[in-house]
Design an enzyme around this catalytic site. Structure first.
Site, short mmCIF file in Angstrom:
data_model
loop_
_atom_site.label_atom_id
_atom_site.label_comp_id
_atom_site.label_asym_id
_atom_site.label_seq_id
_atom_site.Cartn_x
_atom_site.Cartn_y
_atom_site.Cartn_z
N ASP A 8 7.28 -28.60 39.24
CA ASP A 8 6.73 -29.03 37.95
C ASP A 8 5.25 -29.35 38.20
OD1 ASP A 8 6.70 -30.06 35.20
OD2 ASP A 8 6.53 -32.04 36.11
N SER A 9 4.53 -29.63 37.11
CA SER A 9 3.13 -30.00 37.25
C SER A 9 2.99 -31.44 37.78
CB SER A 9 2.44 -29.90 35.90
OG SER A 9 3.04 -30.82 35.01
N TYR A 40 -0.64 -29.12 33.17
CA TYR A 40 -0.65 -27.67 32.95
C TYR A 40 -0.90 -27.38 31.47
CZ TYR A 40 1.36 -26.25 37.54
OH TYR A 40 1.58 -25.99 38.86
N CYS A 71 9.70 -26.98 34.45
CA CYS A 71 8.53 -27.21 33.61
C CYS A 71 8.52 -26.12 32.54
CB CYS A 71 7.26 -27.12 34.47
SG CYS A 71 5.72 -27.18 33.55
N THR A 73 6.07 -25.35 30.40
CA THR A 73 4.79 -24.64 30.36
C THR A 73 4.75 -23.59 31.46
OG1 THR A 73 3.90 -26.80 29.72
CG2 THR A 73 2.31 -25.07 30.14
N GLU A 151 1.99 -38.88 33.10
CA GLU A 151 1.49 -38.50 34.43
C GLU A 151 0.55 -39.58 34.97
OE1 GLU A 151 2.03 -36.45 37.50
OE2 GLU A 151 3.13 -35.73 35.77
N CYS A 185 9.29 -30.26 26.97
CA CYS A 185 8.44 -30.55 28.12
C CYS A 185 9.28 -31.48 28.97
CB CYS A 185 7.15 -31.24 27.67
SG CYS A 185 6.20 -31.97 29.03
N HIS A 187 8.58 -33.71 30.91
CA HIS A 187 8.12 -35.11 30.95
C HIS A 187 8.77 -35.93 29.81
CE1 HIS A 187 5.00 -33.58 33.62
NE2 HIS A 187 4.60 -34.80 33.87
#
Ligand code: DGL
Length: 276
Positions: A8-9, A40, A71, A73, A151, A185, A187
Site C-alpha cells: 500500500d502507499s 498515491y 490499495c 489507487t 497517513e 481506499c 485507509h
C-alpha cells in the site's frame, strides 16, 4: 506455508493485512508500505504504476506466492501491468469491493468514496461497467483529505473533531439515493466509525471479499517454500518507520519488531532487505 506480499502507499493496507491474518494466521507476510511516496492519491496514473511495478519486483524477488495490492489507487493504476509482468497471482481490491456491494445493495444505487487519483482514473466505474448488471448504478466521490489525514496520524486530533468535519464534508455530497457505500481506499476502514456517523446505510469494506479471493487462489497454487513454517509479518517502509510503527502498533494491537526502511525507488539494485 504461503508467503504473501502485500503493499500500500502506507498504513492503509494494514486494514487488509488484519483481515488476512484473521483468516490465514499461519503465513509469512511481507508488507511494503510506500509511505515515502504517500499519498498515491495525488499522483498521476503513470507515476503510480511505476512505483507499483518496482514494489512488485521487490516482492517477486523475495519469492512471495501471491501479491495483494492492498490499495485501490495502486490497483487501478497497475493491476493489468502487474498481472502481465509477474507469473504469480496478483489480487487487487476493486473487483472484490464491487462484488461485495452488488450483494448488499437493495435499491441498486451504489456509491464509492476514493482518492482523487482513483476518481480520475474511473477506478471503480471502469470495472463496474464490465462486471455489474446494467440495472445497477455506481457513483464515485473523490476525497482529497481523508488519506493524508490518516497517513499523518491526525485522525485522533481534538477527539476526532477534524476527522468528523472532513468526513461530513464528503458524505454530505453523496446522493440520498445511494443505499450502499464502498470504502474505496484502504485507509478509510480506519475511520469507518466516523463515516458511519454520517452515512447511516450499508458500508462495504472490500477487504473481506479480497481475502475470499486470496483463499480461492490458495486452492489453486502450492506454496513455493514448503519447509518454512515460521509464521511472521515483516514490514518494509520507504519513509519514516517511526510514524508507521506508532500507527501499526495501535491499529494491530501488537508490537512491531520486524521493520526495515528501504526505499526501492531510490536504490535501483537493492532488491533484498536484511532479515535480522
Ligand atoms: N490506501 C490507498 C487506496 O486504497 C490510498 C492511497 C493514497 O496514498 O492516496 O487508494
Amino acid at each position: 506455508m504461503y508467503k504473501i506480499g502485500i503493499f500500500d502507499s502506507g498504513v492503509g493496507g494494514l486494514t487488509v493485512l488484519k483481515e488476512i491474518q484473521d483468516v490465514v494466521p499461519s503465513s509469512h507476510i511481507i508488507y511494503y508500505g510506500d509511505n515515502g511516496n504517500a499519498p498515491y492519491g495525488d499522483k498521476t496514473e503513470v507515476e503510480i504504476k511505476e512505483l507499483c511495478l518496482k514494489i512488485g519486483d521487490f516482492l517477486y524477488e523475495n519469492e512471495v506466492d501471491v501479491i495483494v495490492i492492498a490499495c485501490n489507487t495502486a490497483t487501478a493504476a497497475s493491476i493489468k501491468a502487474m498481472k502481465n509482468k509477474f507469473p504469480i497471482p496478483v489480487i487487487g481490491v476493486i473487483e472484490p469491493g464491487i462484488r461485495a456491494a452488488l450483494e448488499v445493495t437493495q435499491n441498486k444505487n451504489i456509491g464509492v468514496i476514493l482518492t482523487p487519483a482513483s476518481a480520475k482514473m474511473g477506478a471503480y466505474k471502469n470495472v463496474f461497467d464490465v462486471i455489474a448488471p446494467k440495472t445497477y448504478s455506481l457513483t464515485e466521490k473523490g476525497c482529497k483529505l481523508i488519506c493524508p489525514m490518516i497517513e499523518n496520524g491526525w485522525e485522533d486530533y481534538y477527539g476526532n473533531y477534524l476527522t468528523d468535519e472532513i468526513i461530513k464534508l464528503y458524505i454530505e455530497q453523496i446522493s440520498s439515493e445511494i443505499d450502499t457505500l464502498i470504502l474505496g481506499c484502504t485507509h478509510y476502514p480506519i475511520v469507518e466509525k466516523n463515516i458511519a456517523k454520517y452515512f447511516k446505510k450499508k458500508i462495504v469494506n472490500p477487504a473481506n471479499e479480497t481475502v475470499n479471493e486470496l483463499l480461492k487462489e490458495f486452492s489453486m497454487i502450492k506454496p513455493k517454500n514448503v519447509i518454512n513454517n515460521d509464521a511472521k509479518v515483516e514490514f518494509i517502509v520507504s519513509g519514516d518507520s517511526k510514524k508507521f510503527i506508532d500507527f501499526a502498533e495501535k491499529f494491530l494491537g501488537e508490537k512491531i519488531e520486524n521493520i526495515y526502511e528501504l526505499d526501492l525507488h531510490k536504490k535501483d539494485k537493492e532488491l533484498f532487505y536484511n532479515v535480522i
